[in-house]
Design an enzyme around this catalytic site. Structure first.
Site, PDB file in Angstrom:
ATOM      1  N   SER A 165       7.710   6.747  -4.682  1.00 52.56           N
ATOM      2  CA  SER A 165       8.966   6.216  -4.158  1.00 52.56           C
ATOM      3  C   SER A 165      10.110   7.046  -4.704  1.00 52.56           C
ATOM      4  O   SER A 165      10.040   7.547  -5.823  1.00 52.56           O
ATOM      5  CB  SER A 165       9.108   4.760  -4.604  1.00 52.56           C
ATOM      6  OG  SER A 165      10.473   4.380  -4.636  1.00 52.56           O
ATOM      7  N   HIS A 171      -9.379 -15.534   9.010  1.00 48.95           N
ATOM      8  CA  HIS A 171      -7.978 -16.015   9.009  1.00 48.95           C
ATOM      9  C   HIS A 171      -7.245 -15.563   7.736  1.00 48.95           C
ATOM     10  O   HIS A 171      -6.307 -16.227   7.298  1.00 48.95           O
ATOM     11  CB  HIS A 171      -7.895 -17.544   9.107  1.00 48.95           C
ATOM     12  CG  HIS A 171      -8.731 -18.144  10.198  1.00 48.95           C
ATOM     13  ND1 HIS A 171      -8.241 -18.436  11.450  1.00 48.95           N
ATOM     14  CD2 HIS A 171     -10.055 -18.486  10.228  1.00 48.95           C
ATOM     15  CE1 HIS A 171      -9.207 -18.948  12.208  1.00 48.95           C
ATOM     16  NE2 HIS A 171     -10.326 -18.976  11.483  1.00 48.95           N
TER      17      HIS A 171
END
Ligand code: ARG
Length: 436
Positions: A281, A159
């Protein structure tokens, strides 16, 4: 475009725009199938000679010209372009141009329907073999790293919540076994579709005693697709199963890449992806992003998108329908992009650098709760009582060495007993099966 091979002496003219629409991308796609089509044409000519439809000299001349075409195509001297309706027509045009009368004899006993079907089966066999090989390559790197890093602790999550101490050994071996499964699946599907449709012609057989078995054997097929109707109906069906095998691999790759992109985030900081798989970037000077990992994760979308497109084309009655031409784009797209991506994975995996300290630090005492409960079980307590007792005393759990937890995880396959040799044995077995 030169006259199509189906042109008769009458006045039938199809306007250019309609011809172009019907051809679609066919000629471009047939560039990938042409080498297989040439191989099948060579075997077909020899088969015709065995039943006396061609003389040995004629079949020999065709064989030489087909070899010349294969060479010219590989060298870029022959270009399959919109001058031809499709690759099949280009082969016949080449032979007719070079051999005159003899060239016009190649299409005896075959139709473009079985011609394309056999080329596609050969293509799929080749690509599934490559797929199995790539899956084995991925598994091999993962197994080597599982062995080398078997005792390095890694926080185990379920989870996405901290669960139990795990190890790089277990993580690597998990991905390795998945790719061994996928190599086996690709090999099984390859064996399943290893049948020659050549000689089924337009889907009804022909009134010539074709040596179908001999031709199939020469092409390396294990068996015949016997029934002409079924040989045609299987078009698209075999491609679907082949894409399923590819999708099994890209779906496991997606999960692997998910793990890596989580582990590579600054918050986790477990792993560094090699800069070779990263880009920067355009605005943020601080960034180096694992784009390669993300695009490998996205590969599965290309494959299942193609699968859906292919499946949608197949809503057809028996017999050849031209719709079937539209099965080619998704199949070639899926295998083209899919194998291109999978081929990069071994290098990606080999270049990962782990931050052992971060991973050890991330394993807190509560993660040892399950080990503790099982220790009480080994001392005789029922599991449910042990579970409750440990649950109530979570804050009293002693800090432990993750390494001790891993060493004690002796259930077969677990961190303390990875059984890498079993996974490796299957990997080696499927590798040699894939080579056959
Ligand atoms: N391009 C066609 C295909 O991929 C080849 C077969 C054409 N057959 C025909 N009967 N028009 O299906």
């Amino acid at each position: 475009m030169s006259d199509p091979i189906w042109k008769k002496s009458g006045k039938h003219e199809v306007p250019e725009a309609i011809m172009r629409f019907m051809a679609g991308q066919d000629v471009e796609l047939d560039r990938e199938l042409l080498p297989f089509d040439i191989r099948a044409s060579r075997a077909h000519a020899r088969g015709l000679a065995r039943i006396g439809v061609l003389s040995d000299d004629q079949a020999g001349a065709m064989g030489r010209e087909l070899d010349a075409l294969a060479d010219a195509f590989a060298a870029g001297e022959f270009v399959l372009d919109h001058g031809f309706e499709d690759g099949h027509s280009a082969i016949e045009a080449w032979l007719t141009e070079r051999l005159g009368e003899t060239g016009k004899r190649i299409h005896a006993g075959r139709s473009r329907n079985d011609q394309v079907a056999v080329a596609l089966r050969l293509y799929l066999k080749d690509r599934l073999q490559r797929l199995a090989g790539l899956c084995s390559d991925i598994a091999e790197v993962a197994l080597q790293r599982a062995d080398a890093e078997r005792d390095v602790p890694l926080p185990g999550h379920t989870h996405l919540q901290q669960a139990m101490p795990s190890s790089l050994g277990l993580w690597w071996a998990g991905h390795a076994e998945a790719f061994v499964d996928n190599a086996e699946l690709a090999t099984a599907i390859r064996e399943w579709l290893d049948a020659s449709p050549l000689g089924t012609a337009s889907g009804f057989g022909v009134n010539l005693a074709l040596d179908r078995d001999g031709v199939a054997e020469e092409l390396g097929f294990k068996r015949l697709a016997v029934n002409p109707q079924n040989a045609q109906a299987a078009r698209g069906k075999v491609e679907l199963r082949a894409i399923d095998a590819l999708a099994a691999a890209t779906s496991d790759l997606r999960r692997l890449c998910w793990d890596l992109s989580l582990y590579a985030s600054q918050e986790f900081g477990y792993v560094k992806v090699s800069p070779e798989f990263c880009t920067g970037s355009s605005i943020m000077p601080n960034k180096l992003n694992p784009d390669g990992v993300e695009l490998l994760r996205a590969l599965h979308a290309t494959v299942v998108g193609a699968r859906a497109e292919l499946d949608a084309v197949l809503s057809l009655p028996s017999g050849y329908q031209r719709d079937l031409q539209d099965t080619k784009p998704p199949v070639l797209r899926a295998f083209g992009r899919g194998l291109e991506g999978l081929a990069l994975v071994p290098a990606l995996l080999a270049g990962l650098e782990w931050n052992r300290e971060r991973m050890i630090l991330a394993i807190g005492a509560p993660m040892h709760a399950t080990d503790r409960a099982n220790e009480l079980v080994a001392e005789g307590m029922s599991f449910r009582d042990a579970y409750r007792k440990v649950g109530e005393e979570l804050d009293q759990l002693a800090e432990r060495e993750a390494a001790d937890s891993l060493a004690a995880r002796v259930s077969p396959g677990g961190c303390g007993d990875l059984l890498l040799d079993r996974i490796e044995g299957r990997m080696r077995a499927v590798r040699s099966r894939a080579r056959e």
